[in-house]
Write a protein that holds these residues in place. Structure first.
Motif, PDB file in Angstrom:
ATOM      1  N   ASN A  38       5.413  19.067 -16.410  1.00  0.00           N
ATOM      2  CA  ASN A  38       6.792  18.753 -16.039  1.00  0.00           C
ATOM      3  C   ASN A  38       7.703  19.043 -17.224  1.00  0.00           C
ATOM      4  N   ARG A  39       8.803  19.721 -16.943  1.00  0.00           N
ATOM      5  CA  ARG A  39       9.710  20.136 -18.010  1.00  0.00           C
ATOM      6  C   ARG A  39      11.138  19.744 -17.668  1.00  0.00           C
ATOM      7  N   CYS A  40      11.847  19.270 -18.681  1.00  0.00           N
ATOM      8  CA  CYS A  40      13.272  18.981 -18.557  1.00  0.00           C
ATOM      9  C   CYS A  40      13.977  19.708 -19.690  1.00  0.00           C
ATOM     10  N   MET A  41      14.919  20.574 -19.333  1.00  0.00           N
ATOM     11  CA  MET A  41      15.725  21.278 -20.321  1.00  0.00           C
ATOM     12  C   MET A  41      17.163  20.792 -20.156  1.00  0.00           C
ATOM     13  N   LEU A  42      17.766  20.384 -21.256  1.00  0.00           N
ATOM     14  CA  LEU A  42      19.148  19.910 -21.255  1.00  0.00           C
ATOM     15  C   LEU A  42      19.976  20.814 -22.157  1.00  0.00           C
ATOM     16  N   GLU A  43      21.138  21.205 -21.667  1.00  0.00           N
ATOM     17  CA  GLU A  43      22.060  22.013 -22.461  1.00  0.00           C
ATOM     18  C   GLU A  43      23.424  21.343 -22.421  1.00  0.00           C
ATOM     19  N   ALA A  44      23.914  20.957 -23.588  1.00  0.00           N
ATOM     20  CA  ALA A  44      25.210  20.290 -23.690  1.00  0.00           C
ATOM     21  C   ALA A  44      26.250  21.266 -24.217  1.00  0.00           C
ATOM     22  N   ARG A  45      27.401  21.281 -23.575  1.00  0.00           N
ATOM     23  CA  ARG A  45      28.543  22.080 -24.029  1.00  0.00           C
ATOM     24  C   ARG A  45      29.427  21.156 -24.856  1.00  0.00           C
ATOM     25  N   VAL A  46      29.406  21.366 -26.168  1.00  0.00           N
ATOM     26  CA  VAL A  46      30.125  20.505 -27.095  1.00  0.00           C
ATOM     27  C   VAL A  46      31.391  21.228 -27.554  1.00  0.00           C
ATOM     28  N   THR A  47      32.522  20.546 -27.463  1.00  0.00           N
ATOM     29  CA  THR A  47      33.804  21.115 -27.870  1.00  0.00           C
ATOM     30  C   THR A  47      33.763  21.486 -29.354  1.00  0.00           C
ATOM     31  N   GLY A  48      34.122  22.736 -29.656  1.00  0.00           N
ATOM     32  CA  GLY A  48      34.181  23.183 -31.041  1.00  0.00           C
ATOM     33  C   GLY A  48      32.835  23.541 -31.635  1.00  0.00           C
ATOM     34  N   TYR A  49      31.814  23.681 -30.807  1.00  0.00           N
ATOM     35  CA  TYR A  49      30.472  23.956 -31.303  1.00  0.00           C
ATOM     36  C   TYR A  49      29.734  24.812 -30.284  1.00  0.00           C
ATOM     37  N   GLN A  50      28.711  25.507 -30.728  1.00  0.00           N
ATOM     38  CA  GLN A  50      27.881  26.283 -29.815  1.00  0.00           C
ATOM     39  C   GLN A  50      27.138  25.326 -28.878  1.00  0.00           C
ATOM     40  N   PRO A  51      26.760  25.792 -27.669  1.00  0.00           N
ATOM     41  CA  PRO A  51      25.971  24.932 -26.775  1.00  0.00           C
ATOM     42  C   PRO A  51      24.684  24.484 -27.468  1.00  0.00           C
ATOM     43  N   ILE A  52      24.279  23.271 -27.174  1.00  0.00           N
ATOM     44  CA  ILE A  52      23.066  22.710 -27.767  1.00  0.00           C
ATOM     45  C   ILE A  52      22.051  22.527 -26.651  1.00  0.00           C
ATOM     46  N   ALA A  53      20.871  23.138 -26.815  1.00  0.00           N
ATOM     47  CA  ALA A  53      19.836  23.069 -25.781  1.00  0.00           C
ATOM     48  C   ALA A  53      18.551  22.495 -26.363  1.00  0.00           C
ATOM     49  N   VAL A  54      17.919  21.623 -25.578  1.00  0.00           N
ATOM     50  CA  VAL A  54      16.626  21.041 -25.944  1.00  0.00           C
ATOM     51  C   VAL A  54      15.766  20.986 -24.690  1.00  0.00           C
ATOM     52  N   SER A  55      14.462  20.867 -24.879  1.00  0.00           N
ATOM     53  CA  SER A  55      13.587  20.682 -23.721  1.00  0.00           C
ATOM     54  C   SER A  55      12.426  19.790 -24.107  1.00  0.00           C
ATOM     55  N   ASP A  56      11.794  19.228 -23.098  1.00  0.00           N
ATOM     56  CA  ASP A  56      10.638  18.377 -23.317  1.00  0.00           C
ATOM     57  C   ASP A  56       9.663  18.569 -22.170  1.00  0.00           C
ATOM     58  N   HIS A  57       8.383  18.586 -22.493  1.00  0.00           N
ATOM     59  CA  HIS A  57       7.307  18.658 -21.505  1.00  0.00           C
ATOM     60  C   HIS A  57       6.583  17.324 -21.509  1.00  0.00           C
ATOM     61  N   ALA A  58       6.214  16.839 -20.339  1.00  0.00           N
ATOM     62  CA  ALA A  58       5.507  15.563 -20.265  1.00  0.00           C
ATOM     63  C   ALA A  58       4.669  15.498 -18.992  1.00  0.00           C
ATOM     64  N   ALA A  59       3.846  14.457 -18.922  1.00  0.00           N
ATOM     65  CA  ALA A  59       2.971  14.269 -17.773  1.00  0.00           C
ATOM     66  C   ALA A  59       3.765  13.942 -16.507  1.00  0.00           C
ATOM     67  N   THR A  60       4.888  13.233 -16.671  1.00  0.00           N
ATOM     68  CA  THR A  60       5.725  12.913 -15.512  1.00  0.00           C
ATOM     69  C   THR A  60       7.134  13.443 -15.743  1.00  0.00           C
ATOM     70  N   LEU A  61       7.837  13.627 -14.665  1.00  0.00           N
ATOM     71  CA  LEU A  61       9.207  14.122 -14.743  1.00  0.00           C
ATOM     72  C   LEU A  61      10.109  13.112 -15.456  1.00  0.00           C
ATOM     73  N   HIS A  62       9.906  11.820 -15.184  1.00  0.00           N
ATOM     74  CA  HIS A  62      10.720  10.790 -15.816  1.00  0.00           C
ATOM     75  C   HIS A  62      10.519  10.782 -17.334  1.00  0.00           C
ATOM     76  N   MET A  63       9.279  10.980 -17.780  1.00  0.00           N
ATOM     77  CA  MET A  63       9.001  11.030 -19.220  1.00  0.00           C
ATOM     78  C   MET A  63       9.648  12.265 -19.851  1.00  0.00           C
ATOM     79  N   ALA A  64       9.624  13.384 -19.145  1.00  0.00           N
ATOM     80  CA  ALA A  64      10.237  14.604 -19.658  1.00  0.00           C
ATOM     81  C   ALA A  64      11.755  14.437 -19.778  1.00  0.00           C
ATOM     82  N   ILE A  65      12.369  13.790 -18.801  1.00  0.00           N
ATOM     83  CA  ILE A  65      13.820  13.550 -18.830  1.00  0.00           C
ATOM     84  C   ILE A  65      14.175  12.659 -20.013  1.00  0.00           C
ATOM     85  N   SER A  66      13.435  11.576 -20.202  1.00  0.00           N
ATOM     86  CA  SER A  66      13.698  10.664 -21.319  1.00  0.00           C
ATOM     87  C   SER A  66      13.489  11.341 -22.663  1.00  0.00           C
TER      88      SER A  66
END
Length: 122
Positions: free
Chosen positions: A56-84
């Motif tokens: 399970n993978r959750c990738m988050l990309e934040a659009r921050v004013t005055g900065y390049q987009p910031i992207a992170v991801s996490d893999h976990a056994a459950t979707l809820h763990m990946a989101i957290s």
């Protein structure tokens, strides 16, 4: 701050999942809300099987004013763990990025325009 949630064909999207994602993201980065215009959330099950091997993978990309987009991801056994996990990573990344941006503004070298503005204001 707008939160857009996207899932692949293996994840069943429903209101409960949307609510969970929004609450976790807001809890993690809500204090940065004035600096963030949008967060893109991408959820997927990379091996399309319900196993406990971290597919399970959750990738988050934040659009921050005055900065390049910031992207992170996490893999976990459950979707809820990946989101957290991804939300925690995003919080640290934004905190670091905004700290660097703030430091740059504090420690920048004054320009001729700054000096002229100071003289006008006196």
């Amino acid at each position: 701050m707008q939160i857009n949630i996207n899932t692949d064909k293996t994840i069943e999207r429903h209101q409960g999942l949307d609510d969970h994602v929004e609450s976790v993201v807001n809890a993690a980065i809500g204090r940065f809300g004035e600096h963030i215009t949008r967060v893109e959330v991408h959820l997927s099950d990379e091996n399309s099987q319900k196993s406990a091997d971290g597919g399970n993978r959750c990738m988050l990309e934040a659009r921050v004013t005055g900065y390049q987009p910031i992207a992170v991801s996490d893999h976990a056994a459950t979707l809820h763990m990946a989101i957290s996990g991804a939300a925690d990573k995003l919080k640290r990344a934004i905190d670091s990025a905004l700290g660097r941006l703030h430091d740059k503004q504090l420690h920048r070298t004054p320009t001729l325009a700054d000096e002229t503005l100071d003289e006008v204001n006196e």
